[in-house]
Design an enzyme around this catalytic site. Structure first.
Site, short mmCIF file in Angstrom:
data_model
loop_
_atom_site.label_atom_id
_atom_site.label_comp_id
_atom_site.label_asym_id
_atom_site.label_seq_id
_atom_site.Cartn_x
_atom_site.Cartn_y
_atom_site.Cartn_z
N GLU A 1 -0.50 37.87 -3.39
CA GLU A 1 -0.06 37.40 -4.46
C GLU A 1 1.69 38.03 -4.48
OE1 GLU A 1 -2.83 39.12 -5.55
OE2 GLU A 1 -4.10 37.20 -5.88
N TYR B 1 7.25 36.93 4.21
CA TYR B 1 5.65 36.48 4.21
C TYR B 1 5.64 35.11 5.20
CZ TYR B 1 4.57 39.92 0.74
OH TYR B 1 4.39 40.99 -0.09
C1 LIG Z 1 9.88 42.38 0.58
C2 LIG Z 1 10.36 43.79 1.39
C3 LIG Z 1 8.96 44.47 1.89
C4 LIG Z 1 10.98 43.27 2.79
O1 LIG Z 1 11.22 44.55 3.59
P1 LIG Z 1 12.44 44.43 4.43
O2 LIG Z 1 12.52 45.73 5.22
O3 LIG Z 1 13.76 44.38 3.65
O4 LIG Z 1 12.20 43.31 5.51
P2 LIG Z 1 12.71 43.13 7.06
O5 LIG Z 1 14.37 43.71 7.07
O6 LIG Z 1 11.96 43.43 7.80
O7 LIG Z 1 13.13 41.44 6.78
C5 LIG Z 1 12.14 40.66 6.77
C6 LIG Z 1 12.37 39.20 6.28
O8 LIG Z 1 12.55 39.66 4.86
C7 LIG Z 1 13.34 38.44 4.28
N1 LIG Z 1 14.46 39.02 3.95
C8 LIG Z 1 14.97 40.28 3.96
N2 LIG Z 1 16.16 40.29 3.20
C9 LIG Z 1 16.40 39.44 2.62
C10 LIG Z 1 17.14 38.97 1.66
N3 LIG Z 1 18.07 39.84 1.35
N4 LIG Z 1 17.23 37.76 1.18
C11 LIG Z 1 16.21 36.77 1.53
N5 LIG Z 1 15.23 37.05 2.56
C12 LIG Z 1 15.28 38.23 2.94
C13 LIG Z 1 14.08 37.82 5.72
O9 LIG Z 1 12.81 36.62 5.71
C14 LIG Z 1 13.70 38.70 7.02
O10 LIG Z 1 13.54 38.09 7.94
P3 LIG Z 1 14.71 37.91 9.17
O11 LIG Z 1 15.53 39.25 8.96
O12 LIG Z 1 14.14 37.34 10.24
O13 LIG Z 1 15.69 37.03 8.34
C15 LIG Z 1 11.44 44.52 0.68
O14 LIG Z 1 12.58 43.68 0.23
C16 LIG Z 1 10.94 45.21 -0.70
O15 LIG Z 1 10.59 46.39 -0.61
N6 LIG Z 1 11.05 44.68 -1.73
C17 LIG Z 1 10.71 45.18 -2.97
C18 LIG Z 1 9.12 45.50 -3.13
C19 LIG Z 1 8.58 44.06 -3.20
O16 LIG Z 1 9.19 43.05 -3.78
N7 LIG Z 1 7.64 43.95 -2.24
C20 LIG Z 1 6.84 42.65 -2.16
C21 LIG Z 1 5.71 42.60 -3.14
S1 LIG Z 1 5.03 41.14 -3.24
#
Ligand SMILES: CC(C)(COP(=O)(O)OP(=O)(O)OC[C@H]1O[C@@H](n2cnc3c(N)ncnc32)[C@H](O)[C@@H]1OP(=O)(O)O)[C@@H](O)C(=O)NCCC(=O)NCCS
Length: 152
Positions: free
Chosen positions: A108, A120
């Site tokens: 979710e 995702y």
């Molecule tokens: C969601 C989360 C885990 C992603 O981790 P991350 O280390 O930043 O992810 P990555 O650097 O591997 O990026 C993966 C993808 O996320 C998306 N993404 C990352 N930063 C983004 C931004 N600022 N805006 C939009 N999409 C973004 C992109 O699709 C990216 O792929 P790409 O680099 O090929 O474009 C992180 O943002 C986080 O911890 N968020 C807070 C906790 C949370 O909301 N968890 C999910 C609960 S359902």
């Protein structure tokens, strides 16, 4: 950067740092005790951490329920987001799901969590349903996303 990220199975010794990540990333973080319980009591649970420069930079986990993997959490320290750590964690969950011969993964996500939704979608998860006002803190709707792991 890629080479410096190590994905490891989460252990009790990682919990304090994982809890810090929880507090920094979520409005309603899991308690430290809940995290310990996941590791020590929940036989369905499988958790990984991402180690970067000797610190726990992120973590992710799922519950293996029959032939489905229910992703419970994925989070990366805010200052280290956007550098591939979330992707590395999700790739490891997908790999673990395939090794365990799961048919599908599900999760979710808040409709407004664009970063997580993009992550995702990048890995083939698709929106298959909505839970109205699923998140109690702000009554935000949650999308239910699924990714098939089946070969057929
Ligand atoms: C969601 C989360 C885990 C992603 O981790 P991350 O280390 O930043 O992810 P990555 O650097 O591997 O990026 C993966 C993808 O996320 C998306 N993404 C990352 N930063 C983004 C931004 N600022 N805006 C939009 N999409 C973004 C992109 O699709 C990216 O792929 P790409 O680099 O090929 O474009 C992180 O943002 C986080 O911890 N968020 C807070 C906790 C949370 O909301 N968890 C999910 C609960 S359902």
């Amino acid at each position: 950067m890629e080479k410096e990220i190590q994905i490891e199975t989460m252990k009790r010794s990682h919990v304090s740092q994982v809890w810090e990540i929880e507090k920094q990333c979520f409005a309603t973080p899991w308690s430290k005790q809940a995290l310990i319980k996941e590791l020590q009591v929940n036989r369905l649970a499988l958790y990984f951490v991402a180690i970067y420069n000797d610190i726990v930079a992120g973590y992710a986990g799922m519950w293996k329920i029959v032939d489905e993997g229910h992703i419970t959490n994925i989070a990366v320290l805010p200052q280290l987001q956007g550098q591939g750590i979330g992707s590395a964690l999700l790739e490891r969950l997908i790999e673990a799901g395939k090794i365990s011969q799961l048919q599908a993964l599900t999760l979710e996500v808040r409709v407004g969590n664009q970063k997580a939704r993009s992550l995702y979608e990048k890995y083939g998860f698709r929106i298959m349903g909505i839970r109205k006002e699923y998140y109690q803190d702000n009554r935000e709707d949650g999308y239910i996303m699924w990714k098939s792991l089946s070969q057929y």
